[in-house]
Write a protein that holds these residues in place. Structure first.
Motif, short mmCIF file in Angstrom:
data_model
loop_
_atom_site.label_atom_id
_atom_site.label_comp_id
_atom_site.label_asym_id
_atom_site.label_seq_id
_atom_site.Cartn_x
_atom_site.Cartn_y
_atom_site.Cartn_z
N ALA A 198 0.74 -1.25 -0.01
CA ALA A 198 -0.07 0.07 0.14
C ALA A 198 0.85 1.25 -0.04
O ALA A 198 0.64 2.42 -0.67
CB ALA A 198 -0.98 -0.19 1.20
N ALA A 199 2.13 1.14 0.79
CA ALA A 199 2.95 2.39 0.82
C ALA A 199 3.51 2.57 -0.59
O ALA A 199 3.70 3.86 -1.00
CB ALA A 199 3.85 2.25 1.99
N ALA A 200 3.75 1.64 -1.25
CA ALA A 200 4.47 1.77 -2.64
C ALA A 200 3.50 1.97 -3.67
O ALA A 200 3.88 2.70 -4.92
CB ALA A 200 5.26 0.39 -2.83
N TRP A 201 2.23 1.72 -3.59
CA TRP A 201 1.43 1.67 -4.63
C TRP A 201 1.33 3.03 -5.50
O TRP A 201 1.13 3.20 -6.56
CB TRP A 201 -0.33 1.51 -4.13
CG TRP A 201 -1.12 0.88 -5.14
CD1 TRP A 201 -2.02 1.71 -6.03
CD2 TRP A 201 -1.49 -0.32 -5.57
NE1 TRP A 201 -2.73 0.99 -6.93
CE2 TRP A 201 -2.37 -0.27 -6.59
CE3 TRP A 201 -1.11 -1.58 -4.99
CZ2 TRP A 201 -2.92 -1.43 -7.05
CZ3 TRP A 201 -1.95 -2.65 -5.40
CH2 TRP A 201 -2.75 -2.59 -6.57
N PRO A 202 1.25 4.33 -4.67
CA PRO A 202 1.12 5.32 -5.53
C PRO A 202 2.58 5.74 -6.44
O PRO A 202 2.12 6.48 -7.35
CB PRO A 202 0.90 6.58 -4.49
CG PRO A 202 0.71 5.94 -3.20
CD PRO A 202 1.12 4.27 -3.37
N THR A 203 3.33 5.18 -6.13
CA THR A 203 4.63 5.49 -7.08
C THR A 203 4.87 4.50 -7.98
O THR A 203 5.86 4.54 -8.90
CB THR A 203 5.80 5.46 -5.96
OG1 THR A 203 6.14 4.14 -5.53
CG2 THR A 203 5.79 6.42 -4.99
N LEU A 204 4.05 3.54 -8.10
CA LEU A 204 4.10 2.27 -8.98
C LEU A 204 4.19 3.13 -10.72
O LEU A 204 3.10 3.68 -10.83
CB LEU A 204 3.27 1.01 -9.01
CG LEU A 204 3.38 0.13 -7.67
CD1 LEU A 204 2.18 -0.45 -7.59
CD2 LEU A 204 4.48 -0.74 -8.34
N ARG A 205 5.05 2.48 -11.50
CA ARG A 205 4.89 3.10 -12.73
C ARG A 205 5.15 1.88 -13.70
O ARG A 205 5.87 0.89 -13.19
CB ARG A 205 5.94 4.11 -13.11
CG ARG A 205 5.62 5.50 -12.20
CD ARG A 205 4.33 6.10 -12.66
NE ARG A 205 4.07 7.34 -11.96
CZ ARG A 205 3.71 7.49 -10.74
NH1 ARG A 205 2.98 6.24 -10.11
NH2 ARG A 205 3.57 8.61 -10.16
N ARG A 206 4.90 1.89 -14.99
CA ARG A 206 5.21 0.79 -15.89
C ARG A 206 6.56 0.43 -15.95
O ARG A 206 7.39 1.24 -16.08
CB ARG A 206 4.78 1.24 -17.49
CG ARG A 206 3.41 0.54 -17.76
CD ARG A 206 3.67 -1.05 -17.89
NE ARG A 206 2.06 -1.31 -18.07
CZ ARG A 206 1.73 -2.75 -18.12
NH1 ARG A 206 2.76 -3.52 -17.68
NH2 ARG A 206 0.69 -3.17 -18.42
N ALA A 207 6.94 -0.73 -15.64
CA ALA A 207 8.46 -1.04 -15.45
C ALA A 207 9.17 -0.80 -16.77
O ALA A 207 8.77 -1.00 -17.97
CB ALA A 207 8.63 -2.67 -15.02
N GLU A 208 10.30 -0.89 -16.75
CA GLU A 208 11.29 -0.55 -18.01
C GLU A 208 12.41 -1.60 -17.90
O GLU A 208 12.90 -1.97 -16.57
CB GLU A 208 11.90 1.01 -17.79
CG GLU A 208 10.74 2.02 -17.84
CD GLU A 208 11.68 3.43 -18.13
OE1 GLU A 208 12.41 3.63 -17.48
OE2 GLU A 208 11.14 4.23 -18.75
N VAL A 209 12.95 -2.04 -18.91
CA VAL A 209 14.29 -2.70 -18.92
C VAL A 209 15.67 -1.94 -19.01
O VAL A 209 15.60 -0.91 -19.80
CB VAL A 209 14.28 -3.47 -20.35
CG1 VAL A 209 15.49 -4.35 -20.58
CG2 VAL A 209 12.96 -4.52 -19.99
N PHE A 210 16.47 -2.29 -18.08
CA PHE A 210 17.56 -1.30 -17.92
C PHE A 210 18.88 -1.79 -18.71
O PHE A 210 18.98 -3.05 -19.02
CB PHE A 210 18.06 -1.29 -16.58
CG PHE A 210 19.48 -0.65 -16.34
CD1 PHE A 210 19.53 0.81 -16.17
CD2 PHE A 210 20.66 -1.01 -16.06
CE1 PHE A 210 20.50 1.74 -16.05
CE2 PHE A 210 21.81 -0.48 -15.68
CZ PHE A 210 21.65 0.69 -15.94
#
Length: 400
Positions: free
Chosen positions: A220-232
């Motif tokens: 729940a704490a991390a949920w607002p910062t979730l973004r589409r993942a990227e490949v590094f």
């Protein structure tokens, strides 16, 4: 001096000259290992003058204390002092941390925070209610308010509430008698008995390693910062979206961690036989139906470009730990295709595995993938553990 590598020194000079604006950014650099080694003692020295009047400084201070060897119990005691003095966030964090081991203290802290509007406290109280007398009216009101506000875990909350007995009042519990030393991740790691799933590379499963309330708190704490993942790209140091990896992700550096997150990170690092000083930022991953992470290695397979700087700064990514933050989805197993081995833990379970051979070279047998989720959604915490902590130059800087 290279201005791109001088931020720590500039902030130290600014603070010495009396600029209070430098205090928190400097402490963050000391905790994260930017522009130099991780320095919890230095961060504590910087943060203590701001402790009485700054909630962020209080949070960062106890995180720094927890980074000291054997420092977790002292950090917990300090955070309890913050909670008793009226710090609502501290009350939530300590309530979640103590829920399983010190239920009387936890219940008091969480109810006080929930009455001040802390949704995470109400959600944590649900875990207590499921294992005790049942759902009492005030808690049901708090949980209904969470659902109306769009709390990210509202669906599981609603399901849990529907199946619970009702009671007229909150439980009254006897006073807690145990000390706090058992909260030290090192002491818990010494008592752990993981299941061995593979020998070469070593792959281990750790059952019920994280309490369910801690899993929900982290997600729940991390949920607002979730973004589409990227490949590094380890050569260029750049990241971009790629069909090879379909998920949402968030990264939590040490400077943004509180004691709940720090406890989880420490437990995940302990699964690999080391401490958080050797860990990268904690990553939170969320997969919806159709999302997957195709076969890949977690270690660096090139020593060119940014990867070369990383290998110099902290060495190889020698191990990985995954923590399952939820259950009830379909598909989504973590699979090692070259070993014909799959794992899908229940909520709170961990999986740890080595990424390199005994001589430190990338192990091709550690190739793994996250199979597509077919129904529901899957949430994981992921931690990479390095061969060494950041040195004099600090962590390598990625290209923007």
């Amino acid at each position: 001096m290279d201005d791109t590598r001088a931020s720590r020194q500039l902030l130290q000079a600014a603070l010495r000259s009396g600029d209070e604006r430098a205090r928190l950014p400097l402490a963050g650099m000391l905790l994260d290992g930017r522009d130099g080694p991780i320095d919890p003692d230095g961060a504590i020295e910087v943060l203590e003058p701001a402790e009485p009047g700054n909630a962020i400084a209080r949070r960062m201070l106890t995180t720094a204390m927890a980074l000291r060897p054997g420092g977790f119990p002292d950090a917990v005691r300090r955070r309890l002092e913050h909670a008793r003095a009226g710090d609502r966030d501290a009350a939530v964090q300590m309530g979640v941390l103590l829920l399983d081991s010190h239920p009387a203290q936890s219940l008091e802290l969480l109810q006080g925070a929930a009455r001040q509007g802390a949704g995470l406290a109400a959600a944590a109280l649900l875990h207590h209610a499921k294992n005790h007398e049942g759902l009492w009216p005030e808690l049901e009101d708090w949980l209904n308010a969470l659902m109306s506000a769009g709390y990210p875990l509202a669906g599981p909350l609603k399901t849990a509430m529907a199946n619970m007995a009702r009671t007229s009042h909150a439980p009254v519990l006897p006073a807690d008698t145990d000390g706090l030393e058992h909260l030290d991740p090192a002491s818990r790691a010494a008592k752990a008995s993981p299941a061995q799933l593979g020998e070469t590379p070593r792959i281990q499963s750790h059952s019920a390693a994280v309490g369910h309330a801690l899993c929900d708190y982290l997600l729940a704490a991390a949920w607002p910062t979730l973004r589409r993942a990227e490949v590094f790209d380890p050569v260029t140091g750049r990241s971009s979206q790629d069909a090879h990896r379909k998920a949402y992700s968030a990264s939590i550096p040490r400077s943004f961690q509180d004691l709940v997150v720090a406890r989880i990170v420490a437990d995940m690092a302990a699964c690999t036989g080391t401490t958080t000083a050797f860990a990268e930022n904690l990553a939170i991953l969320l997969y919806y139906p159709g999302d997957e992470y195709k076969p890949h290695l977690d270690c660096f397979t090139s020593d060119e470009g940014w990867a070369g700087a990383e290998l110099t700064a902290q060495g190889q990514r020698r191990a990985t730990t995954l923590a399952a933050l939820n259950s009830g989805y379909e598909g989504g197993e973590t699979r090692f295709p070259r070993l014909d081995l799959s794992w899908r833990g229940e909520k709170g379970d961990m999986l740890s595995f080595e990424n390199v051979t005994r001589d430190g070279t990338p192990d091709p047998l550690s190739l793994h993938q996250g199979l597509p989720v077919t129904a529901g959604w899957k949430a994981l915490a992921s931690l990479w553990v390095r061969e060494q902590a950041p040195g004099a130059a600090g962590i390598a800087e990625r290209t923007s």
